[in-house]
Design a protein around this motif. Structure first.
Motif, short mmCIF file in Angstrom:
data_model
loop_
_atom_site.label_atom_id
_atom_site.label_comp_id
_atom_site.label_asym_id
_atom_site.label_seq_id
_atom_site.Cartn_x
_atom_site.Cartn_y
_atom_site.Cartn_z
N ALA A 146 0.89 -1.16 0.00
CA ALA A 146 0.00 0.00 0.00
C ALA A 146 0.92 1.21 0.00
CB ALA A 146 -0.89 0.00 1.23
N VAL A 205 -2.68 0.30 -4.18
CA VAL A 205 -2.41 -1.05 -3.69
C VAL A 205 -1.80 -1.80 -4.87
CG1 VAL A 205 -3.40 -3.20 -2.85
CG2 VAL A 205 -4.22 -1.04 -1.95
N VAL A 224 -9.95 -0.03 2.55
CA VAL A 224 -8.53 -0.30 2.32
C VAL A 224 -8.24 -1.78 2.58
CG1 VAL A 224 -6.16 0.20 3.10
CG2 VAL A 224 -7.82 2.07 2.81
N ILE A 271 -6.79 -4.71 -0.04
CA ILE A 271 -5.53 -5.42 0.19
C ILE A 271 -5.79 -6.92 0.23
CG2 ILE A 271 -3.70 -5.86 1.89
CD1 ILE A 271 -3.84 -2.82 2.51
#
Length: 110
Positions: free
Chosen positions: A6, A70, A101, A105
């Motif tokens: 990230a 990402v 987020v 991921i």
């Protein structure tokens, strides 16, 4: 080794909103993926996209302004990446921001 990164791209001078986005993004990574961060499978980095030393990286990810990228790294190359531009509409709702987020991921880890 394969990993998911990230990358929070920010200006040299950051406004309070951009500072929050960076903190939230780092928290999202470090809390949900603590073991993976320690093992090197997941990483979080702040990148000043206005710093000349980061110009190649910023150009490679097509950075125009503050952004959270990402990236899936395989065999030391970027296999895929996504600009999480949804952070802007979620910055006022920290739980939704963190979840967004973390979901992205997780999707790149599979």
């Amino acid at each position: 080794r394969d990993q998911v990164l990230a990358l929070y791209f920010h200006r040299t001078e950051r406004c309070p909103t951009c500072q929050n986005m960076g903190r939230y993004a780092e928290e999202a990574v470090r809390t949900a993926f603590a073991k993976q961060v320690k093992a090197g499978a997941v990483g979080f980095y702040y990148v000043d996209f206005q710093d000349p030393k980061n110009a190649r990286l910023a150009k490679g990810y097509k950075i125009q302004g503050p952004s959270l990228i990402v990236a899936k790294i395989e065999d030391n190359r970027v296999a895929a990446y996504k600009d999480l531009d949804g952070i802007w509409e979620r910055v006022g709702d920290k739980p939704k921001f963190l979840e967004y987020v973390q979901e992205n991921i997780t999707a790149y880890r599979e």
